[in-house]
Scaffold this motif. Structure first.
Motif, short mmCIF file in Angstrom:
data_model
loop_
_atom_site.label_atom_id
_atom_site.label_comp_id
_atom_site.label_asym_id
_atom_site.label_seq_id
_atom_site.Cartn_x
_atom_site.Cartn_y
_atom_site.Cartn_z
N LEU A 133 13.63 12.51 0.31
CA LEU A 133 13.09 11.17 0.05
C LEU A 133 12.23 10.68 1.22
O LEU A 133 12.61 10.87 2.37
CB LEU A 133 14.23 10.16 -0.19
CG LEU A 133 15.06 10.37 -1.45
CD1 LEU A 133 16.13 9.28 -1.55
CD2 LEU A 133 14.20 10.36 -2.71
N PRO A 134 11.10 10.06 0.93
CA PRO A 134 10.26 9.54 2.02
C PRO A 134 11.00 8.45 2.80
O PRO A 134 11.73 7.65 2.20
CB PRO A 134 9.03 8.98 1.30
CG PRO A 134 9.44 8.81 -0.12
CD PRO A 134 10.53 9.80 -0.39
N VAL A 135 10.82 8.43 4.12
CA VAL A 135 11.52 7.46 4.96
C VAL A 135 10.96 6.05 4.73
O VAL A 135 11.69 5.08 4.69
CB VAL A 135 11.36 7.84 6.46
CG1 VAL A 135 12.05 6.82 7.35
CG2 VAL A 135 11.93 9.23 6.70
N ALA A 136 9.65 5.95 4.57
CA ALA A 136 9.00 4.65 4.36
C ALA A 136 8.09 4.73 3.14
O ALA A 136 6.88 4.85 3.26
CB ALA A 136 8.22 4.26 5.60
N PRO A 137 8.69 4.69 1.93
CA PRO A 137 7.87 4.81 0.72
C PRO A 137 6.94 3.60 0.56
O PRO A 137 7.34 2.47 0.87
CB PRO A 137 8.92 4.84 -0.40
CG PRO A 137 10.14 4.21 0.17
CD PRO A 137 10.12 4.50 1.63
N ARG A 138 5.74 3.86 0.13
CA ARG A 138 4.77 2.77 -0.10
C ARG A 138 3.89 3.10 -1.28
O ARG A 138 3.53 4.26 -1.47
CB ARG A 138 3.85 2.63 1.11
CG ARG A 138 4.49 1.99 2.28
CD ARG A 138 3.57 2.02 3.45
NE ARG A 138 4.29 1.56 4.62
CZ ARG A 138 3.74 1.32 5.78
NH1 ARG A 138 2.45 1.52 5.95
NH2 ARG A 138 4.46 0.91 6.79
N HIS A 139 3.52 2.07 -2.04
CA HIS A 139 2.48 2.22 -3.05
C HIS A 139 1.22 2.72 -2.34
O HIS A 139 0.98 2.36 -1.19
CB HIS A 139 2.09 0.87 -3.65
CG HIS A 139 3.08 0.28 -4.60
ND1 HIS A 139 3.80 -0.85 -4.30
CD2 HIS A 139 3.42 0.64 -5.86
CE1 HIS A 139 4.56 -1.16 -5.35
NE2 HIS A 139 4.35 -0.28 -6.30
N ASP A 140 0.39 3.48 -3.04
CA ASP A 140 -0.94 3.79 -2.49
C ASP A 140 -1.70 2.47 -2.34
O ASP A 140 -2.30 2.20 -1.31
CB ASP A 140 -1.70 4.74 -3.42
CG ASP A 140 -1.08 6.14 -3.37
OD1 ASP A 140 -0.44 6.46 -2.35
OD2 ASP A 140 -1.23 6.89 -4.35
#
Ligand SMILES: [Zn+2]
Length: 168
Positions: free
Chosen positions: A134-141
């Motif tokens: 899982l990404p540590v800091a997920p963000r919308h594009d």
């Protein structure tokens, strides 16, 4: 569906290929879902395969495809993130595991190790690998525009708006 595999036995046999595969609802992975927002009805498609390394060691391949709902770290809205990966693990005898994992820590390019087990729970393994991926800091594009954001840009954040955002 095969839930447990005997990697001690597999280390000795000449078997190669997919040894377990299945599809399970994401919500069944309790540890994974802890601390995540409400998940959709997405299945987790997974498979575990085995093969041999150059020195004849047992290599295990874990392949996973699913969609996990994560919270965007910029706008705090939940959004779906496609997870799709293949991880390779080297199966080592339980007695050699500590040495092998120390070597792995010193050389991060080396394949990660797992101790051979008579009863390896493949769903636990799949869950571990998803958590690690899982990404540590997920963000919308690009975060979806919201009326509140426009107001924020014009007038700056009020203390109340900041507070309500933190509570969200
Ligand atoms: Zn966002």
């Amino acid at each position: 569906m095969v839930r447990y595999i005997d990697t001690v036995e597999l280390s000795r046999s000449a078997t190669a290929g997919v040894v377990a595969a299945g599809s399970a609802p994401l919500r069944a992975f309790r540890r994974l879902c802890e601390g995540l927002p409400e998940q959709g009805d997405h299945p987790v498609d997974w498979s575990v395969g085995i093969g041999r390394g150059a020195a004849g060691e047992l290599l295990m391949t874990v392949t996973v495809a699913t969609i996990v709902t994560l919270v965007c770290q910029r706008c705090l809205d939940p959004f779906p993130v496609a997870i799709d990966f293949t991880t390779r693990l080297r199966v080592v005898a339980a007695a050699d595991f500590n040495d092998a994992s120390r070597d792995h820590e010193e050389d991060w390019t080396a394949i990660e190790c797992i101790a051979a087990s008579r009863r390896l729970d493949v769903l636990e393994l799949v869950e571990d690998e998803i958590i690690l991926s899982l990404p540590v800091a997920p963000r919308h594009d690009v975060c979806p525009a919201r009326p509140a954001d426009a107001a924020l840009r014009e007038h700056g954040p009020s203390a109340f708006a900041v507070l309500s955002r933190l509570k969200h």
